[in-house]
Design a protein around this motif. Structure first.
Motif, PDB file in Angstrom:
ATOM      1  N   TYR A 383       0.880  -1.109  -0.048  1.00 20.66           N
ATOM      2  CA  TYR A 383       0.042   0.056  -0.012  1.00 20.66           C
ATOM      3  C   TYR A 383       0.934   1.105  -0.083  1.00 20.66           C
ATOM      4  CZ  TYR A 383      -3.587  -3.182   1.114  1.00 20.66           C
ATOM      5  OH  TYR A 383      -4.631  -4.195   1.329  1.00 20.66           O
ATOM      6  N   LEU A 384       0.474   2.247  -0.843  1.00 20.17           N
ATOM      7  CA  LEU A 384       1.091   3.558  -1.009  1.00 20.17           C
ATOM      8  C   LEU A 384       0.148   4.646  -0.715  1.00 20.17           C
ATOM      9  CD1 LEU A 384       3.598   2.830  -4.005  1.00 20.17           C
ATOM     10  CD2 LEU A 384       4.196   2.731  -1.755  1.00 20.17           C
ATOM     11  N   PRO A 385       0.751   5.723  -0.133  1.00 22.67           N
ATOM     12  CA  PRO A 385      -0.220   6.777   0.033  1.00 22.67           C
ATOM     13  C   PRO A 385      -0.635   7.370  -1.300  1.00 22.67           C
ATOM     14  CG  PRO A 385       1.654   6.923   1.529  1.00 22.67           C
ATOM     15  CD  PRO A 385       1.934   5.945   0.525  1.00 22.67           C
ATOM     16  N   ASP A 386      -2.045   7.942  -1.487  1.00 22.94           N
ATOM     17  CA  ASP A 386      -2.386   8.493  -2.549  1.00 22.94           C
ATOM     18  C   ASP A 386      -2.098  10.098  -2.347  1.00 22.94           C
ATOM     19  OD1 ASP A 386      -3.590   9.243  -5.111  1.00 22.94           O
ATOM     20  OD2 ASP A 386      -5.539   8.691  -4.537  1.00 22.94           O
ATOM     21  N   SER A 387      -1.016  10.535  -2.297  1.00 24.37           N
ATOM     22  CA  SER A 387      -0.767  11.840  -2.154  1.00 24.37           C
ATOM     23  C   SER A 387       0.354  12.495  -3.088  1.00 24.37           C
ATOM     24  CB  SER A 387      -0.177  12.110  -0.845  1.00 24.37           C
ATOM     25  OG  SER A 387       0.142  13.331  -0.493  1.00 24.37           O
ATOM     26  N   ASP A 388       0.371  13.807  -3.429  1.00 28.10           N
ATOM     27  CA  ASP A 388       1.408  14.493  -4.020  1.00 28.10           C
ATOM     28  C   ASP A 388       2.732  14.728  -3.253  1.00 28.10           C
ATOM     29  OD1 ASP A 388      -0.352  14.389  -6.276  1.00 28.10           O
ATOM     30  OD2 ASP A 388      -1.038  16.565  -5.784  1.00 28.10           O
ATOM     31  N   LYS A 389       2.589  14.405  -1.912  1.00 29.42           N
ATOM     32  CA  LYS A 389       3.626  14.718  -1.004  1.00 29.42           C
ATOM     33  C   LYS A 389       5.013  13.756  -1.203  1.00 29.42           C
ATOM     34  CE  LYS A 389       0.947  16.986   2.542  1.00 29.42           C
ATOM     35  NZ  LYS A 389       0.408  16.871   3.958  1.00 29.42           N
ATOM     36  N   VAL A 390       4.456  12.624  -1.519  1.00 31.66           N
ATOM     37  CA  VAL A 390       5.625  11.531  -1.789  1.00 31.66           C
ATOM     38  C   VAL A 390       5.384  10.891  -3.014  1.00 31.66           C
ATOM     39  CG1 VAL A 390       5.832  11.259   0.860  1.00 31.66           C
ATOM     40  CG2 VAL A 390       4.046   9.973  -0.403  1.00 31.66           C
ATOM     41  N   ASN A 396       8.304   0.814   0.181  1.00 30.87           N
ATOM     42  CA  ASN A 396       8.512   1.633   1.040  1.00 30.87           C
ATOM     43  C   ASN A 396       8.359   3.191   0.676  1.00 30.87           C
ATOM     44  OD1 ASN A 396       9.821  -0.485   2.738  1.00 30.87           O
ATOM     45  ND2 ASN A 396      11.434  -0.115   1.463  1.00 30.87           N
ATOM     46  N   PHE A 397       7.779   3.821   1.542  1.00 30.66           N
ATOM     47  CA  PHE A 397       7.545   5.472   1.290  1.00 30.66           C
ATOM     48  C   PHE A 397       8.090   6.405   2.252  1.00 30.66           C
ATOM     49  CE2 PHE A 397       3.781   3.656   3.162  1.00 30.66           C
ATOM     50  CZ  PHE A 397       3.481   4.782   4.089  1.00 30.66           C
ATOM     51  N   PRO A 398       8.307   7.329   2.263  1.00 33.23           N
ATOM     52  CA  PRO A 398       9.049   8.330   3.468  1.00 33.23           C
ATOM     53  C   PRO A 398       7.773   8.714   4.276  1.00 33.23           C
ATOM     54  CG  PRO A 398       9.199   9.533   1.242  1.00 33.23           C
ATOM     55  CD  PRO A 398       8.698   7.943   0.846  1.00 33.23           C
ATOM     56  N   LEU A 399       8.123   8.789   5.397  1.00 36.53           N
ATOM     57  CA  LEU A 399       7.210   9.292   6.471  1.00 36.53           C
ATOM     58  C   LEU A 399       7.282  10.558   6.772  1.00 36.53           C
ATOM     59  CD1 LEU A 399       4.922   7.799   8.108  1.00 36.53           C
ATOM     60  CD2 LEU A 399       6.722   7.474   9.939  1.00 36.53           C
ATOM     61  N   GLU A 400       8.315  11.216   6.886  1.00 35.30           N
ATOM     62  CA  GLU A 400       8.577  12.751   7.502  1.00 35.30           C
ATOM     63  C   GLU A 400       7.598  13.703   6.470  1.00 35.30           C
ATOM     64  OE1 GLU A 400      10.874  10.425   7.709  1.00 35.30           O
ATOM     65  OE2 GLU A 400      11.312  10.825   9.821  1.00 35.30           O
ATOM     66  N   PRO A 401       7.436  13.540   5.427  1.00 35.44           N
ATOM     67  CA  PRO A 401       6.707  14.546   4.643  1.00 35.44           C
ATOM     68  C   PRO A 401       5.159  14.348   4.783  1.00 35.44           C
ATOM     69  CG  PRO A 401       8.345  13.540   3.114  1.00 35.44           C
ATOM     70  CD  PRO A 401       8.232  12.687   4.313  1.00 35.44           C
ATOM     71  N   LEU A 402       4.728  13.241   5.254  1.00 33.93           N
ATOM     72  CA  LEU A 402       3.363  12.941   5.617  1.00 33.93           C
ATOM     73  C   LEU A 402       2.882  13.282   6.949  1.00 33.93           C
ATOM     74  CD1 LEU A 402       3.036   9.625   3.631  1.00 33.93           C
ATOM     75  CD2 LEU A 402       2.591  11.673   2.871  1.00 33.93           C
ATOM     76  N   LEU A 403       3.693  13.499   7.782  1.00 32.51           N
ATOM     77  CA  LEU A 403       3.410  13.791   9.387  1.00 32.51           C
ATOM     78  C   LEU A 403       2.489  15.200   9.507  1.00 32.51           C
ATOM     79  CD1 LEU A 403       6.464  12.597  11.063  1.00 32.51           C
ATOM     80  CD2 LEU A 403       4.577  11.254  10.585  1.00 32.51           C
ATOM     81  N   SER A 404       1.672  14.861  10.381  1.00 39.37           N
ATOM     82  CA  SER A 404       0.877  16.155  10.949  1.00 39.37           C
ATOM     83  C   SER A 404       1.781  17.237  11.433  1.00 39.37           C
ATOM     84  CB  SER A 404      -0.240  15.963  11.617  1.00 39.37           C
ATOM     85  OG  SER A 404      -1.161  14.998  11.100  1.00 39.37           O
ATOM     86  N   ASN A 405       1.479  18.545  11.356  1.00 41.37           N
ATOM     87  CA  ASN A 405       2.188  19.516  12.031  1.00 41.37           C
ATOM     88  C   ASN A 405       1.586  20.169  13.251  1.00 41.37           C
ATOM     89  OD1 ASN A 405       4.085  19.682  10.365  1.00 41.37           O
ATOM     90  ND2 ASN A 405       3.064  20.799   8.701  1.00 41.37           N
ATOM     91  N   SER A 406       0.218  19.854  13.272  1.00 34.81           N
ATOM     92  CA  SER A 406      -0.463  20.458  14.741  1.00 34.81           C
ATOM     93  C   SER A 406      -0.233  19.523  15.666  1.00 34.81           C
ATOM     94  CB  SER A 406      -2.074  20.483  14.297  1.00 34.81           C
ATOM     95  OG  SER A 406      -2.521  19.420  13.805  1.00 34.81           O
TER      96      SER A 406
END
Length: 828
Positions: A383-390, A396-406
């Motif tokens: 499974y891979l995220p359906d996102s333009d961030k990664v 394997n997909f990078p985790l840091e660009p997907l983490l929440s900031n709040s």
């Protein structure tokens, strides 16, 4: 006015009319009229019924039965009959690893031996008089000892609709999946029936379909916090009597952050009101909420007095929720019967598709399924995220660009947030396992929480991993592998089909000083077998008994076991000893082969030699050392030639000609080949082989008898002389015993039977754990037994038998000629 028709078990209902029906003169049924559209029947009917024929479970064998329960089911009944004959007192003393049992699990197959603490789920109490009746709650993920008669009846007030699996096991533990050289023990057979009852209408429920369910109508509203869905009971006010209840249901189709249940416009009426009783603070309006099954005061997930404060359910699971509202009077000022009227209201808070949390400020990603292209594997994917961030082309997909900031708050201790990943597991993958893995170049400070059907929270989850000491590793279906400060790797075994949510709790940018600067990758995948069976086995795929779904399991090698082949059952040194013992013990064939060659019994020499060599090759392949031919061919040759060696020993003891011996060998070869092809490892084979050998020896003796006494005839005079006839028979019997006594060396006969008895005992004592030792003893004992038997036979020239008559006449004639020869030219 238009006539409205509804259906009932009694007949037809018509509006504004009353009809009388006479049924075969036995009774009169009065059908009352009604305008209510929801005047429905309370009758249930059979949704499905499956019958399973007689099935045999060998030692360490198992079967799964899948049962699908729709949302409108009312009850499920499972009836099983088996030939298990163990009473309750013997159950507690029996070896738990070999105990027949039945287990149940919702959503995916049960697996009672995934963890060493699996026996804590073994329930003894329902056992009584060789029968098992299960009607209570807490049936899921429990195991019960198998009984002769089992009746399981569960209703929609006890279990949730959906997919249920029932597993029948004949022994559990690490050795269940170990490939065994031999699999002996007690098996059992079973047969059964599964019947499912359902209600005629979705607006009624209960075990007997006699409870009316009010469905709430909802209106969607947008707010600053997200999407708020308000649900009411059709804008009407509901009234209930004191100590009575009313049932509601709501279908939750998507992931929801929070449900709030409240009661508004609460009023009450009573027949008697004491002076001064002018408030309703003493009236308790209890609300019981439950997911999947009908709620009650005794069985519920959440409860609260909604007359004082709303009932709040955080992160509810997707599916049908049942709400039961009942009134209680705790006031001494109010006497008599009490009627409470209220308006029930639900509020559902849902965030936008890519947000989560109470304020909808946390990130949520729906992962897309990427199928693995492997035609030999039924269903594997990642499974891979359906996102333009990664962007990733690997699992394997990078985790840091997907983490929440709040974060949750302003304090330094609250500088953490949540990031959610939603995964949809198809029902066909419920027989596999989901693998979650995190890798980082620095220490991982993240925590992972998993929940089925809803978003996980710190105090609400199904499985979690915080660190090496705080995790769900003690759970039956959670398996942790290769985890340290920089790696997290775990499996959820036999994952349920549906929506799974994985929440990563992490530090946010507000706590940047505390946040790790390492790069972390994450992977989520579906694998048929955990860890590819740890490289000590093969992943097998099989259909459960109903034929509706596929599940996978590991079939381990000779030295490993466990559901993932990670348990070392036999050490490397022990495996060497077992291999040497099983192979080298066949060298005992040299003793009978040498003696047969010395006696010029070439047929027996070939059989003994071939038997010893083929047995050594078979066991070399069986222990995993080297396979000269396929395993099946080697197994057949081993058992067939071993059977032939035993029978040939018996046939050798008879003094018959080569033609008769070849005939007996041909018949025996056919019979033993059939035995070696069909069930060669059965314990009864040793008895059959000895019986065939004894029969061959008896046939040999009969051939020998008729050969020596074929000129013997009963004359008329002998028949008339009774005394002479019995004297002749007595003399013949005496000579027969004398011949048998002189035929054998009886010390070796007794030694042969002793060795044969030792071989039979060794065969009978063989088990999964001690097979290598006792089967090695079998090799030595059976060859030594054959050696003693063939040595015990005395050849005809040295057993004191009379010389041949022709030879004697020739000798006498030669002597007479010598005597008649002239001496010195003169005739004497």
């Amino acid at each position: 006015m238009e006539k409205k028709t509804n259906y009932s078990i009694l007949g037809c209902l018509y509006s504004n009319q009353v009809y009388f029906f006479i049924f075969v003169g036995s009774f009169i049924i009065i059908c009352c009229c009604s305008y209510e559209i929801n005047a429905v029947s309370t009758e249930s009917f059979t949704l499905s019924s499956f019958t399973y024929g007689r099935t045999v479970l060998k030692p360490y064998d198992w079967r799964y039965i899948r049962v699908d329960l729709p949302t409108w089911f009312s009850s499920m009944t499972i009836s099983l009959e088996s030939d298990v004959d163990l009473d309750k007192s013997r159950f507690r003393r029996a070896d738990k690893g070999s105990l027949p049992m039945i287990c149940a699990r919702e959503g995916s197959p049960p697996l009672p031996d995934t963890h060493n603490t699996s026996f804590t789920g073994l329930v003894w109490d329902p056992i009584s008089n060789l029968s098992l009746a299960i009607e209570g709650l807490q049936f899921s993920e429990k195991c019960y000892p198998m009984q002769k008669n089992i009746l399981i009846k569960l209703t929609n007030e006890q279990i949730s609709p959906g997919v249920w699996y029932f597993g029948l096991f004949n022994g559990i533990g690490s050795t269940r999946t170990q490939s065994k050289m031999i699999n002996r023990g007690s098996g059992y057979s079973f047969s059964g029936n599964v019947s499912i009852e359902g209600c005629l209408s979705p607006s009624i429920s209960g075990q007997f379909c006699n409870e009316t369910v009010d469905h709430l109508s909802c209106v969607v509203q947008n707010s600053t916090q997200g999407i708020v869905t308000s649900c009411r009971n059709d804008g009407e006010r509901s009234c209930i009597h004191q100590n009575e209840s009313k049932l509601y249901s709501l279908d939750l189709l998507g992931v929801t952050e929070e449900i709030t249940i409240s009661a508004t416009n609460v009023i009450f009426n009573q027949t008697q009101l004491s002076k001064g009783a002018n408030n309703d603070s003493n009236i308790i309006l209890m609300c019981y909420a439950r997911h999947g099954s009908i709620s009650s005061p005794s069985t519920h997930d959440y409860s609260g007095n909604i007359n004082n404060a709303p009932l709040v359910i955080r992160s509810p699971k997707v599916g049908r929720w049942y709400i039961t509202v009942t009134s209680l009077n705790t006031s001494k000022e109010i006497t008599g019967s009490l009627d409470v009227c209220y308006s029930l209201e639900w509020k559902l808070l849902q965030c936008p598709i890519n947000k989560a949390g109470l304020n909808c400020t946390w990130e949520r990603y729906t992962l897309q399924t990427i199928m693995r292209k492997n035609p030999s594997v039924p269903f594997e994917s990642y499974y891979l995220p359906d996102s333009d961030k990664v962007s990733s082309n690997s699992p394997n997909f990078p985790l840091e660009p997907l983490l929440s900031n709040s974060s949750l708050g302003q304090n330094q201790s609250q500088h953490f947030g949540w990031t959610y990943f939603l995964v949809d597991i198809p029902s066909g993958a419920s027989g596999g396992s989901i693998h979650i893995r995190l890798n980082s170049d620095k220490k991982i400070n993240h925590e992972i929480y998993a929940s089925y059907g809803g978003l996980p929270l710190e105090d609400k989850w199904d499985y979690f991993y915080a660190n090496s000491t705080s995790n769900s590793n003690g759970s039956m279906f959670f398996k942790l592998y290769d985890s340290d400060e920089k790696t997290i790797s775990f499996y959820i075994v036999y994952v349920r089909g549906g929506t799974w949510s994985f929440g990563v709790k992490h530090l946010t940018s507000a706590g940047n000083a505390l946040k790790s600067q390492g790069q972390t990758t994450m992977s989520i995948s579906i694998e048929r077998c955990p860890r590819r069976c740890s490289s000590h086995g093969t992943c097998q795929n099989i259909v459960e008994m109903s034929g509706l779904s596929l599940y996978s399991y590991c079939w381990c090698d000779r030295t490993h076991g466990g559901f993932d082949c990670s348990v070392e059952i036999v050490s490397h040194q022990g495996h060497i000893w077992q291999s040497v013992s099983l192979i080298a013990s066949n060298a005992a064939f040299v003793f009978p082969a040498y003696w047969a060659l010395r006696q010029k019994a070439f047929a027996e020499w070939v059989i003994y030699t071939s038997s010893g060599i083929s047995s050594g090759l078979y066991h070399a392949c069986d222990v995993g050392t080297w396979c000269a031919l396929s395993f099946r061919v080697l197994q057949f040759m081993d058992f067939w030639l071993s059977f032939m060696a035993v029978v040939s020993t018996f046939v050798y003891l008879a003094d018959i000609d080569e033609g008769s011996k070849r005939t007996i060998h041909t018949v025996v070869a056919i019979l033993t080949a059939l035995m070696a092809e069909n069930g060669p490892t059965r314990s009864s084979n040793i008895v059959l082989v000895i019986a065939i050998g004894a029969a061959g020896l008896l046939v040999g003796f009969l051939i020998e008898f008729f050969r020596h006494y074929r000129r013997f005839s009963f004359s008329a005079e002998l028949l008339l002389n009774m005394l002479h006839r019995w004297q002749t028979i007595k003399e013949w019997f005496h000579n027969l015993i004398k011949t048998i006594v002189k035929r054998f060396r009886w010390f070796f006969v007794v030694a042969g039977f002793a060795a044969l008895a030792m071989a039979a005992i060794s065969w009978n004592l063989e088990s999964t754990e001690s097979y290598w030792f006792w089967h090695s003893m079998w090799h030595v004992s059976i060859y030594i037994s054959s050696f003693f038997f063939i040595v015990s036979k005395v050849n005809g020239a040295s057993n004191g038998e009379a010389p041949n008559a022709n030879y004697e006449l020739t000798r006498q004639d030669s002597l007479s000629r010598v005597q008649d020869r002239p001496e010195n030219g003169r005739v004497s």
